[in-house]
Design a protein around this motif. Structure first.
Motif: not given
Ligand code: SAH
Length: 258
Positions: A5-7, A10, A13, A16, A65-67
């Protein structure tokens, strides 16, 4: 699926996570609702999470914005966005308009902000300003035992546009031992616990309102999320939901830097 889901922003993210079925899908299972109820819930959670810019709650904006979970210092982490989304989904049916929520181990303040916006958007439309009930208790109470993190969470919330909500007393961030809850703002319709308790703290059960739900990771090495539900007559049931890995809910002196 979660980690994909990382985008790059925001909004991306959150979109995703929507696409990956992380937002709200559990609501239908949890309350026996329909697919359309689940979709409405997903939309409501996405709207709330889009109002909370994760860049305002991390130490290194490149990770925003890393999941994934990230260190916020003092032996604490900001949880991964998909875990916050799951928690929001599991608690959503238990957030009545103008209800009260306790966020235990509030750390960066991110989940307190998401919960506030979920309360602030009870019908999925642009909200009227929520008013406090006759007791003037905040909608959201965040409790964190590291005072530097409480102070940081307050500045994060202000940077994220929630200064007025803090000033109006709709959000209150306090320093204290979250295992004991925060009786002066109780009872709570929903309790989110963001750290793993070795066993279920009875004080938190006592502070849950009838009809309310607690979302709590329990365990030491092996941890599971539990729903702790209190029915209208006060009967408490505990349901295991899924395996997880959280920072421990512990004594302030035992929290380890990493
Ligand atoms: N949900 C938050 C923080 C998660 S990390 C976020 O995503 O930012 C768990 C937090 O629980 C840490 O900030 C830690 O300091 C806090 N914590 C651990 N034990 C606690 C206790 N007994 N009382 C209050 N906070 C506690």
């Amino acid at each position: 699926m979660a980690w994909t889901s990382t985008g790059s922003s925001n909004a991306e993210l959150i979109d995703n996570m929507l696409r990956n079925g992380i937002l709200g899908d559990v609501v239908a299972d949890v309350v026996d609702g329909s697919k359309s109820e689940a979709e409405a819930a997903s939309g409501r959670i996405a709207r709330a999470m889009k109002k909370v810019d994760r860049a305002n709650y991390v130490r290194d904006k490149r990770d925003a914005y890393e999941d994934s979970p990230q260190s916020i210092g003092h032996g604490a982490t900001i949880s991964a966005p998909h875990m916050h989304a799951y928690a929001a989904s599991h608690l959503l049916p238990y957030l009545p308009p103008r209800g009260r929520v306790l966020d235990v181990g509030s750390g960066s303040g991110y989940m307190s902000a998401v919960l506030y916006h979920l309360m602030d958007d009870p019908h999925g439309q642009e909200p009227p300003t929520p008013t406090l009930d006759g007791n003037s208790k905040p909608l959201i109470t965040g409790i964190e035992h590291i005072s530097q993190l409480t102070d940081w969470s307050i500045s994060n919330l202000k940077r994220d546009g929630l200064g007025e909500a803090l000033e109006r007393g709709q959000i209150e961030m306090v320093t204290g031992d979250g295992r004991l809850g925060y009786p002066s703002n109780a009872p709570y319709h929903a309790i989110h616990v963001g750290a793993a308790a070795p066993e279920l703290p009875q004080e938190l059960v006592d502070q849950l309102a009838p009809g309310g739900r607690m979302f709590i990771p329990i365990g030491t090495y092996m941890q599971n999320i539990y729903h702790v539900d209190k029915d209208k007559s006060g009967k408490v049931t505990q349901t295991e939901v899924m395996g997880v890995r959280y920072v421990p809910l512990t004594d302030r002196n035992l929290q380890k830097e990493f």
